[in-house]
Enzyme design. Structure first.
Site, PDB file in Angstrom:
ATOM      1  N   TRP A 173      19.305 -96.712  78.157  1.00 10.55           N
ATOM      2  CA  TRP A 173      19.800 -96.321  76.839  1.00 10.55           C
ATOM      3  C   TRP A 173      21.290 -96.620  76.696  1.00 10.55           C
ATOM      4  O   TRP A 173      21.758 -96.994  75.616  1.00 10.55           O
ATOM      5  CB  TRP A 173      19.491 -94.845  76.572  1.00 10.55           C
ATOM      6  CG  TRP A 173      18.036 -94.621  76.382  1.00 10.55           C
ATOM      7  CD1 TRP A 173      17.165 -94.019  77.249  1.00 10.55           C
ATOM      8  CD2 TRP A 173      17.238 -95.064  75.279  1.00 10.55           C
ATOM      9  NE1 TRP A 173      15.883 -94.049  76.741  1.00 10.55           N
ATOM     10  CE2 TRP A 173      15.898 -94.681  75.543  1.00 10.55           C
ATOM     11  CE3 TRP A 173      17.532 -95.738  74.098  1.00 10.55           C
ATOM     12  CZ2 TRP A 173      14.859 -94.961  74.653  1.00 10.55           C
ATOM     13  CZ3 TRP A 173      16.486 -96.020  73.214  1.00 10.55           C
ATOM     14  CH2 TRP A 173      15.172 -95.630  73.493  1.00 10.55           C
ATOM     15  N   ASP A 222      26.133 -89.682  74.604  1.00  9.56           N
ATOM     16  CA  ASP A 222      24.737 -89.518  74.236  1.00  9.56           C
ATOM     17  C   ASP A 222      24.176 -88.441  75.161  1.00  9.56           C
ATOM     18  O   ASP A 222      24.004 -88.654  76.353  1.00  9.56           O
ATOM     19  CB  ASP A 222      23.996 -90.843  74.435  1.00  9.56           C
ATOM     20  CG  ASP A 222      22.512 -90.748  74.088  1.00  9.56           C
ATOM     21  OD1 ASP A 222      22.013 -89.633  73.863  1.00  9.56           O
ATOM     22  OD2 ASP A 222      21.850 -91.805  74.069  1.00  9.56           O
ATOM     23  N   LYS A 254      13.720 -83.793  72.672  1.00 11.96           N
ATOM     24  CA  LYS A 254      13.579 -83.469  74.084  1.00 11.96           C
ATOM     25  C   LYS A 254      13.829 -81.976  74.338  1.00 11.96           C
ATOM     26  O   LYS A 254      12.984 -81.298  74.888  1.00 11.96           O
ATOM     27  CB  LYS A 254      14.521 -84.339  74.913  1.00 11.96           C
ATOM     28  CG  LYS A 254      14.259 -85.833  74.693  1.00 11.96           C
ATOM     29  CD  LYS A 254      15.242 -86.702  75.399  1.00 11.96           C
ATOM     30  CE  LYS A 254      15.103 -88.162  74.986  1.00 11.96           C
ATOM     31  NZ  LYS A 254      13.817 -88.767  75.343  1.00 11.96           N
TER      32      LYS A 254
END
Length: 365
Positions: free
Chosen positions: A101, A176, A200
């Protein structure tokens, strides 16, 4: 039958949250309407979004000089929004790539640099070792005038985490935090900006949390009003219709986390769950964890493999038959991955370890 959902996202939600949502599905607190039917300009939703922000501020100890935004587009849209908004005065930014990511964030920045005056630089990467550790760097190489240093606190696919923030030579850190927000304690004041997809540890897919320091908000317009943090902040995340139901669920999750003692209590529980699984893997001669530096191991996402691809496939097949859902590793790395976020119960990890022991006994050479 008890199903244990090891999905990396969308992930398991707390049962009390789902039960409350079920209870309020047809009639939200005497309104005669479902939350999904409420106008985002209504007094009922105004209370929901304000309560969600207030509770998140309490949980994360967010200072007053930070704005909290509830946006759309997932964390992936932030890969573009960040340079569009933050690289206005200084055109240079740095990226630490410790996982897939982080690489996507850097790749989007490079793509954007071809259309705007922007200079993204790769500060450190562990791609050459398949992201099996958090890369390091010399902070003296960072230009003090740079706009930001971007990092990913938890690498969901590879199972690594940055627990102690690196020295960035005074340049704001943009993080992030999608897969370990509310699961690990961080000091918000150490960041210029934090962003996280909700699916999540916060709620269903569709909501993106942005926590941004006031001085990083733009004074000049961005390419699009929808992509402008200042416009979103000035409108209280209501510039257009927000993901109202997702924000409602997030509010319930925040209240749930608070009821259990907050982020510190969640981290303690997560460490207990992760330690149980890691200890078993480390003592086994059958299973292994690919992370090369133990201090970098994630407590939220734990990848592991057996001695062969064939046994990995058999493990995943039998695990599914045992009602262990979504334990198959990411398609880019294979193997298995146990995502054990805040809402995942300790009993599920205990059941997994017992299953792993039995599988090893049946299949070891």
């Amino acid at each position: 039958m008890t199903v244990y959902n090891f999905s990396a996202g969308p992930a398991v939600l707390p049962k009390p949250v789902l039960e409350m949502a079920q209870k309020e599905m047809l009639d939200y607190r005497g309104s005669g309407m479902s939350v999904m039917e409420l106008s985002h300009r209504s007094s009922e939703f105004d209370e929901i979004i304000k309560a969600a922000e207030l509770r998140l501020r309490e949980l994360m100890a967010i200072p007053d000089n930070y704005k909290v935004l509830f946006l759309q587009g997932g964390a992936s849209l932030q890969f573009s929004m960040i340079p569009l908004n933050l690289a206005k005065k200084s055109k240079k930014a740095y990226y630490i790539v410790g996982g897939s990511w982080g690489k996507k964030a850097y790749t989007e920045a490079v793509k954007l640099s071809k259309t705007i005056d922007f200079d993204p630089q790769l500060l450190a990467s562990s791609e050459d070792t398949v992201y099996n550790h958090i890369p390091t760097f010399d902070s003296k190489t960072i230009d003090k005038e740079a706009a930001y240093v971007h990092l990913t606190t938890n690498n969901t696919i590879e199972g690594t985490t940055i627990y102690d923030l690196p020295d960035t030579n005074g340049v704001p850190i943009v993080a992030d935090m999608s897969s370990n927000i509310l699961a690990v304690r961080y000091r918000v004041a150490d960041f210029g900006m934090i962003y996280a997809g909700a699916q999540k540890n916060i709620g269903p897919a569709g909501v993106t949390i942005v926590i941004i320091r006031d001085d990083l908000l733009n004074d000049t317009p961005v390419l699009s009003s929808m992509l402008d943090y200042r416009i979103q902040a000035d409108n209280g995340s209501l510039y257009n219709t927000p993901p109202t139901y997702g924000i409602y669920i997030a509010r319930l999750v925040f209240d749930y986390v608070a009821s259990l003692g907050g982020v510190d209590a969640m981290e303690t529980k997560n460490v207990e769950k992760a330690t149980l699984l890691y200890d078993f893997i480390d003592k086994s001669e059958f299973y292994s964890n690919p992370v090369s530096v133990k201090a970098d191991r994630s407590i939220c996402n734990i990848p592991f493999v057996t001695p062969s691809d064939e046994l990995d496939k058999l493990f995943n097949k039998e695990a599914l038959e045992h009602d262990f859902k979504n334990i198959k590793g990411h398609r880019s790395v294979g193997g298995m991955r146990a995502s054990i976020y805040n809402a995942f119960p300790l009993e599920g990890v205990q059941e997994l370890v017992a299953f792993m022991k039995a599988f090893e006994e049946r299949n070891k050479g």
